[in-house]
Design an enzyme around this catalytic site. Structure first.
Site, short mmCIF file in Angstrom:
data_model
loop_
_atom_site.label_atom_id
_atom_site.label_comp_id
_atom_site.label_asym_id
_atom_site.label_seq_id
_atom_site.Cartn_x
_atom_site.Cartn_y
_atom_site.Cartn_z
N LYS A 15 22.59 14.92 1.32
CA LYS A 15 23.79 14.10 1.44
C LYS A 15 25.00 14.94 1.08
O LYS A 15 25.08 15.48 -0.04
CB LYS A 15 23.68 12.91 0.48
CG LYS A 15 22.65 11.90 0.94
CD LYS A 15 23.18 11.16 2.14
CE LYS A 15 22.27 10.01 2.51
NZ LYS A 15 22.83 9.25 3.64
N LYS A 58 16.64 15.74 3.84
CA LYS A 58 17.99 15.38 4.28
C LYS A 58 18.89 15.52 3.06
O LYS A 58 18.54 15.03 1.97
CB LYS A 58 17.95 13.94 4.80
CG LYS A 58 19.27 13.24 4.95
CD LYS A 58 19.10 12.10 5.95
CE LYS A 58 19.96 10.91 5.62
NZ LYS A 58 19.87 9.86 6.64
N GLU A 95 24.08 14.64 10.67
CA GLU A 95 24.15 13.19 10.88
C GLU A 95 25.56 12.67 10.59
O GLU A 95 26.13 12.97 9.54
CB GLU A 95 23.12 12.53 9.95
CG GLU A 95 23.06 11.02 10.05
CD GLU A 95 21.89 10.46 9.23
OE1 GLU A 95 20.96 11.21 8.88
OE2 GLU A 95 21.93 9.26 8.93
N ASP A 123 23.50 14.74 6.03
CA ASP A 123 24.15 13.48 6.40
C ASP A 123 25.51 13.44 5.73
O ASP A 123 25.61 13.51 4.50
CB ASP A 123 23.29 12.29 5.93
CG ASP A 123 23.81 10.96 6.48
OD1 ASP A 123 24.85 10.96 7.15
OD2 ASP A 123 23.14 9.93 6.23
N HIS A 132 21.44 8.43 -7.02
CA HIS A 132 21.38 8.87 -5.62
C HIS A 132 22.83 9.01 -5.16
O HIS A 132 23.54 8.01 -5.00
CB HIS A 132 20.62 7.81 -4.81
CG HIS A 132 20.09 8.31 -3.51
ND1 HIS A 132 19.21 9.35 -3.40
CD2 HIS A 132 20.32 7.89 -2.23
CE1 HIS A 132 18.91 9.57 -2.13
NE2 HIS A 132 19.59 8.69 -1.41
N GLU A 184 12.70 8.53 8.07
CA GLU A 184 13.07 8.70 6.66
C GLU A 184 12.69 7.44 5.89
O GLU A 184 13.45 6.94 5.08
CB GLU A 184 14.56 9.03 6.53
CG GLU A 184 15.46 7.98 7.17
CD GLU A 184 16.94 8.29 7.09
OE1 GLU A 184 17.31 9.44 6.79
OE2 GLU A 184 17.74 7.36 7.32
N ASP A 223 24.52 7.69 13.35
CA ASP A 223 23.94 6.68 12.45
C ASP A 223 24.87 5.47 12.40
O ASP A 223 24.69 4.51 13.16
CB ASP A 223 23.69 7.29 11.06
CG ASP A 223 23.19 6.24 10.06
OD1 ASP A 223 22.87 5.11 10.48
OD2 ASP A 223 23.12 6.53 8.84
N LYS A 258 18.05 2.10 13.23
CA LYS A 258 17.86 1.32 12.00
C LYS A 258 17.72 -0.14 12.40
O LYS A 258 18.56 -0.65 13.15
CB LYS A 258 19.05 1.50 11.06
CG LYS A 258 19.16 2.90 10.47
CD LYS A 258 20.28 3.00 9.45
CE LYS A 258 20.28 4.36 8.77
NZ LYS A 258 21.42 4.51 7.82
C1 MUC Z 1 22.07 6.86 5.62
O1 MUC Z 1 23.26 6.96 5.76
O2 MUC Z 1 21.37 7.41 6.45
C2 MUC Z 1 19.28 7.12 4.39
C3 MUC Z 1 18.71 7.99 3.52
C4 MUC Z 1 19.53 8.03 2.38
O3 MUC Z 1 19.37 8.68 1.37
O4 MUC Z 1 20.59 7.22 2.58
C5 MUC Z 1 20.38 6.50 3.75
C6 MUC Z 1 21.55 6.03 4.50
MG MG Z 2 23.04 8.23 7.60
#
Ligand code: MUC
Ligand code: MG
Length: 382
Positions: free
Chosen positions: A168, A166, A223, A197, A20, A326, A248, A272
């Site tokens: 990254k 989402k 994000e 994000d 991941h 999520e 976040d 969160k």
């Molecule tokens: C985050 O930063 O949001 C949430 C989903 C994911 O893949 O990582 C997290 C952390």
């Molecule tokens: Mg995040």
């Protein structure tokens, strides 16, 4: 008065189904701190404190969460009335500063016990109780490879598991990230919502460039593009761009929520439970958002089943949850650590209806994945 008689805290390491890839770390496993409390009436409660990538996400690590509970929180807990969750958490806050993830694990376990004692789900102990019985769930595409992400997105869409993705980003050059995201937006146009994000990895100038380009390729939400304490930059970006900015890492409890809302720094909050300092504080973050016209999203620290369901109980009480959640953490792991699998169906996660959290740990799996396991685990044959 029921007193806490046993406090078991242990770290469970479970591999992920694939690497991941995040801006600050690549995960191959998730380390969850599980706490199990037992009171003098024999009532048990479970909680979870989980972060991402050791110390690369925030100030707490799995090891520090366990240490804070065992060394500093446990003695306070033993002197409290376990039935009084608010008073117990206030006593803990007096002796322990910060350490939100550790506090969240304990508060979750206390709420689980309180729900079991009263015969009601945790959601009914929060706000006005649940307003929905299932929550929309996003999936994070973070294999690091565009074709693989699209293939993975197609698979979970076909299974009717997720239609919110989402992505990254923030590790590569802005233009490379936009090309990657643009290809995914094109592949899922009209079929799924695509969000990104950045995990704080852009400067304000990079964010200006990136947010404009991401809006043009069809991204719905950006994000945490810049550092968590760059509140002024977040406010300027929110004012300049059409695509909404979601906070976040900048959110670490009600005070930060108030600061962000009053500075118009974000149009959406990712609530969160661990970052907020617990479910009760997470509810306060949501209330501040609602009162300020900020929209809500239910975030995750990629918790396993316990933290995921604790979050689900809280998010089920939000009257407005425009951006969904999520809560997919358990699906990223090779093994579920609960005795019953969670209910993911029709793009949603079902919120359990049993007393407390409404879940139980799988004793064999916990024994197998515990970091402090000393003896080999013998599994019963099928
Ligand atoms: C985050 O930063 O949001 C949430 C989903 C994911 O893949 O990582 C997290 C952390
Ligand atoms: Mg995040």
């Amino acid at each position: 008065m029921p007193a806490i008689e046993r406090i078991d805290t242990f770290i469970v390491d479970v591999p992920t189904i694939r690497p991941h890839v995040l801006a600050m770390a690549t995960m191959h496993a998730q380390s969850m701190v599980i706490v199990r409390l037992t009171d003098s009436d024999g009532v048990e409660g479970i909680g979870e404190g989980t972060t991402i990538g050791g110390l690369s996400y925030g100030e707490e690590s799995p090891e520090s969460i366990k240490l804070a509970i065992d060394t500093y929180i446990a003695p306070v807990l033993r002197a409290c009335d376990a039935a009084q969750v608010g008073a117990t958490m206030a006593a803990i806050r007096k002796s322990v500063r910060g350490n939100h993830f550790a506090k969240c694990a304990i508060e979750t376990a206390l709420l689980d016990m309180a729900g079991k004692r009263l015969g009601v789900p945790v959601s009914e102990l929060l706000g006005g109780g649940r307003v929905r019985s299932a929550l929309p769930v996003a999936w994070t595409l973070a294999s690091g490879d565009t074709a693989r992400d699209i293939e993975e997105g197609e698979a979970v869409l076909a299974q009717r598991r997720h239609r919110i993705f989402k992505i990254k980003i923030g590790k590569r050059a802005v233009a490379d990230d936009v090309a990657h995201v643009g290809a995914i937006c094109k592949a899922f146009a009209g079929r799924a919502s695509v969000r990104v994000d950045v995990n704080q990895n852009w400067s304000e100038a990079q964010a200006d460039l990136g947010m404009g380009m991401l809006h043009d390729v069809g991204v719905d939400l950006v994000e945490q593009p810049v550092a968590r304490d760059a509140v002024d930059a977040m406010a300027r970006l929110s004012a300049r761009h059409t695509v909404p900015l979601m906070a976040d890492e900048a959110l670490n409890g009600p005070r930060s929520a108030f600061r962000l809302a009053s500075s118009a720094a974000a149009r959406v909050f990712a609530v969160k439970i661990a970052q907020s300092g617990g479910l009760l504080a997470g509810g306060e973050v949501a209330a501040i958002a609602a009162a300020s016209g900020v929209e809500l999203y239910g975030g995750t620290m990629l918790e396993g089943g316990v933290g995921t369901i604790a979050s689900a109980h809280l998010f089920s009480t939000f009257p407005e949850l425009s951006w969904g959640t999520e809560l997919f953490g358990p699906l990223l792991l090779t093994e579920e650590i609960l005795s019953e699998p969670l209910g993911y169906a029709d793009f949603e996660l079902a919120v359990p209806t049993g007393p407390g959290l409404g879940i139980a740990l799988d004793a064999d799996k916990i024994a197998f994945f515990r970091r402090d396991r000393t003896a080999p685990v013998v599994h019963a044959s099928a």
